[in-house]
Design a protein around this motif. Structure first.
Motif, PDB file in Angstrom:
ATOM      1  N   ASP A  35       0.824  -1.104   0.106  1.00  0.00           N
ATOM      2  CA  ASP A  35      -0.005   0.003  -0.137  1.00  0.00           C
ATOM      3  C   ASP A  35       1.004   1.273   0.146  1.00  0.00           C
ATOM      4  OD1 ASP A  35      -2.475  -1.642   0.090  1.00  0.00           O
ATOM      5  OD2 ASP A  35      -2.453  -1.817   2.546  1.00  0.00           O
ATOM      6  N   HIS A  36       0.444   2.202  -0.757  1.00  0.00           N
ATOM      7  CA  HIS A  36       1.164   3.476  -0.787  1.00  0.00           C
ATOM      8  C   HIS A  36       2.607   3.527  -1.197  1.00  0.00           C
ATOM      9  CE1 HIS A  36      -2.729   4.697   0.853  1.00  0.00           C
ATOM     10  NE2 HIS A  36      -2.472   3.996   2.106  1.00  0.00           N
ATOM     11  N   PHE A  37       2.925   2.529  -2.176  1.00  0.00           N
ATOM     12  CA  PHE A  37       4.379   2.267  -2.188  1.00  0.00           C
ATOM     13  C   PHE A  37       5.061   3.627  -2.917  1.00  0.00           C
ATOM     14  CE2 PHE A  37       8.112   0.637  -4.800  1.00  0.00           C
ATOM     15  CZ  PHE A  37       8.864   0.372  -3.741  1.00  0.00           C
ATOM     16  N   LYS A  38       4.211   4.052  -3.886  1.00  0.00           N
ATOM     17  CA  LYS A  38       4.766   5.409  -4.595  1.00  0.00           C
ATOM     18  C   LYS A  38       5.057   6.422  -3.721  1.00  0.00           C
ATOM     19  CE  LYS A  38       3.597   8.597  -8.409  1.00  0.00           C
ATOM     20  NZ  LYS A  38       4.461   9.651  -7.804  1.00  0.00           N
ATOM     21  N   ASN A  39       4.227   6.533  -2.813  1.00  0.00           N
ATOM     22  CA  ASN A  39       4.531   7.470  -1.672  1.00  0.00           C
ATOM     23  C   ASN A  39       5.614   7.354  -0.770  1.00  0.00           C
ATOM     24  OD1 ASN A  39       3.558   9.970  -0.080  1.00  0.00           O
ATOM     25  ND2 ASN A  39       3.059   8.644   1.647  1.00  0.00           N
ATOM     26  N   ILE A  40       5.969   6.132  -0.615  1.00  0.00           N
ATOM     27  CA  ILE A  40       7.209   5.704   0.080  1.00  0.00           C
ATOM     28  C   ILE A  40       8.485   6.092  -0.625  1.00  0.00           C
ATOM     29  CG2 ILE A  40       8.674   3.865   1.011  1.00  0.00           C
ATOM     30  CD1 ILE A  40       5.954   2.383   1.744  1.00  0.00           C
ATOM     31  N   ASN A  41       8.339   5.797  -1.903  1.00  0.00           N
ATOM     32  CA  ASN A  41       9.528   6.158  -2.740  1.00  0.00           C
ATOM     33  C   ASN A  41       9.577   7.763  -2.797  1.00  0.00           C
ATOM     34  OD1 ASN A  41      10.669   3.802  -3.464  1.00  0.00           O
ATOM     35  ND2 ASN A  41       9.419   3.401  -5.399  1.00  0.00           N
ATOM     36  N   ASP A  42       8.373   8.338  -3.114  1.00  0.00           N
ATOM     37  CA  ASP A  42       8.330   9.762  -3.403  1.00  0.00           C
ATOM     38  C   ASP A  42       8.827  10.708  -1.931  1.00  0.00           C
ATOM     39  OD1 ASP A  42       7.734   9.411  -5.648  1.00  0.00           O
ATOM     40  OD2 ASP A  42       5.563  10.172  -5.481  1.00  0.00           O
ATOM     41  N   THR A  43       8.608  10.083  -0.916  1.00  0.00           N
ATOM     42  CA  THR A  43       8.677  10.793   0.483  1.00  0.00           C
ATOM     43  C   THR A  43      10.075  10.372   0.852  1.00  0.00           C
ATOM     44  OG1 THR A  43       6.431  10.770   1.066  1.00  0.00           O
ATOM     45  CG2 THR A  43       7.945  10.960   2.970  1.00  0.00           C
ATOM     46  N   TRP A  44      10.592   9.045   0.851  1.00  0.00           N
ATOM     47  CA  TRP A  44      11.762   8.806   1.471  1.00  0.00           C
ATOM     48  C   TRP A  44      12.859   8.518   0.611  1.00  0.00           C
ATOM     49  CZ3 TRP A  44       7.230   6.953   3.994  1.00  0.00           C
ATOM     50  CH2 TRP A  44       6.849   7.890   5.245  1.00  0.00           C
ATOM     51  N   GLY A  45      12.693   8.153  -0.480  1.00  0.00           N
ATOM     52  CA  GLY A  45      13.537   7.882  -1.773  1.00  0.00           C
ATOM     53  C   GLY A  45      13.481   6.330  -1.917  1.00  0.00           C
ATOM     54  N   HIS A  46      14.153   6.229  -3.348  1.00  0.00           N
ATOM     55  CA  HIS A  46      14.007   4.572  -3.439  1.00  0.00           C
ATOM     56  C   HIS A  46      14.693   3.777  -2.748  1.00  0.00           C
ATOM     57  CE1 HIS A  46      11.645   5.470  -7.260  1.00  0.00           C
ATOM     58  NE2 HIS A  46      12.317   6.567  -7.399  1.00  0.00           N
ATOM     59  N   ASP A  47      15.815   4.140  -1.903  1.00  0.00           N
ATOM     60  CA  ASP A  47      16.631   3.137  -1.154  1.00  0.00           C
ATOM     61  C   ASP A  47      15.631   2.618  -0.009  1.00  0.00           C
ATOM     62  OD1 ASP A  47      18.882   3.481  -2.869  1.00  0.00           O
ATOM     63  OD2 ASP A  47      19.853   4.945  -1.217  1.00  0.00           O
ATOM     64  N   VAL A  48      15.000   3.630   0.379  1.00  0.00           N
ATOM     65  CA  VAL A  48      13.980   3.075   1.616  1.00  0.00           C
ATOM     66  C   VAL A  48      12.887   2.235   0.876  1.00  0.00           C
ATOM     67  CG1 VAL A  48      12.226   4.026   3.228  1.00  0.00           C
ATOM     68  CG2 VAL A  48      14.274   4.957   2.889  1.00  0.00           C
ATOM     69  N   GLY A  49      12.411   2.604  -0.335  1.00  0.00           N
ATOM     70  CA  GLY A  49      11.319   1.862  -1.043  1.00  0.00           C
ATOM     71  C   GLY A  49      12.075   0.384  -1.211  1.00  0.00           C
ATOM     72  N   ASP A  50      13.199   0.248  -1.838  1.00  0.00           N
ATOM     73  CA  ASP A  50      13.888  -1.051  -1.695  1.00  0.00           C
ATOM     74  C   ASP A  50      13.959  -1.718  -0.515  1.00  0.00           C
ATOM     75  OD1 ASP A  50      14.106  -0.566  -4.541  1.00  0.00           O
ATOM     76  OD2 ASP A  50      16.379  -0.096  -4.327  1.00  0.00           O
ATOM     77  N   GLU A  51      14.165  -1.235   0.389  1.00  0.00           N
ATOM     78  CA  GLU A  51      14.340  -1.841   1.680  1.00  0.00           C
ATOM     79  C   GLU A  51      12.861  -2.186   2.309  1.00  0.00           C
ATOM     80  OE1 GLU A  51      16.985  -2.890   3.459  1.00  0.00           O
ATOM     81  OE2 GLU A  51      18.131  -2.290   1.879  1.00  0.00           O
ATOM     82  N   ALA A  52      12.047  -1.311   1.791  1.00  0.00           N
ATOM     83  CA  ALA A  52      10.635  -1.936   2.097  1.00  0.00           C
ATOM     84  C   ALA A  52      10.004  -3.058   1.740  1.00  0.00           C
ATOM     85  CB  ALA A  52       9.596  -0.922   2.129  1.00  0.00           C
TER      86      ALA A  52
END
Length: 177
Positions: A58-75
């Motif tokens: 859920d809200h994965f685009k928001n994770i990448n946009d807010t915290w960056g792709h490194d955090v998205g990858d870790e998620a």
């Protein structure tokens, strides 16, 4: 002898690379689809059932946009690890790309599937910390029962449709048909 050992190791690594997702280590889409065909044949032969799940963060685009792709990858990695802890050893997990995963649960009755999906969604609703960022995570899940009567090619479309309905209703939930 050393050359044979090196070649065998190289072959093993190539096989892993051809069947596994590089980031998460779970099955890649191509290999998972082959496993699904095999499971369908198993259901057809034995008149058994399995359940196919499509899972979306859920809200994965928001994770990448807010915290960056490194955090998205870790998620993505955190969700993968939680999925691996939450399923039985015979259940197959795959990553379809981006933030979408697939799972095949074998031979459970409908009540058992419902209970497992509820537990899975609840266990994924967490806050994960990476690099000083506290990131809320949750998943939505669409699932369909596989029997010998429904061609496996149609299962993805149906599971994707169910997942879309869940996401439209508000996320952090599941539905199984």
């Amino acid at each position: 002898h050393r050359t044979a050992v090196r070649l065998a190791e190289h072959k093993r690594r190539l096989e892993m690379m051809s069947t596994r997702d590089g980031m998460t280590g779970v099955f890649n889409r191509r290999h998972w689809e082959m496993l699904l065909r095999n499971e369908f044949e198993h259901c057809r032969r034995d008149h058994s059932t399995a359940t196919i799940l499509l899972i979306d963060i859920d809200h994965f685009k928001n994770i990448n946009d807010t915290w960056g792709h490194d955090v998205g990858d870790e998620a993505i990695i955190a969700i993968t690890r939680q999925l691996q802890r939450s399923v039985r050893s015979g259940d197959a997990i795959g990553r379809f790309g981006g933030d979408e995963f697939v799972l095949c649960i074998q031979n459970r009755d409908q009540e058992g599937v419902q209970a497992q999906l509820d537990k899975l969604v609840r266990s994924m609703c967490q806050t994960f910390t990476y690099g000083g960022c506290s990131v809320p995570l949750s998943i939505s899940l669409g699932a369909v029962y596989m029997t010998e009567k429904v061609p496996y090619e149609k299962l993805f479309k149906e599971a994707d449709s169910v997942l879309y309905e869940v996401k439209t209703r508000g996320k952090n939930s599941f539905e199984v048909r």
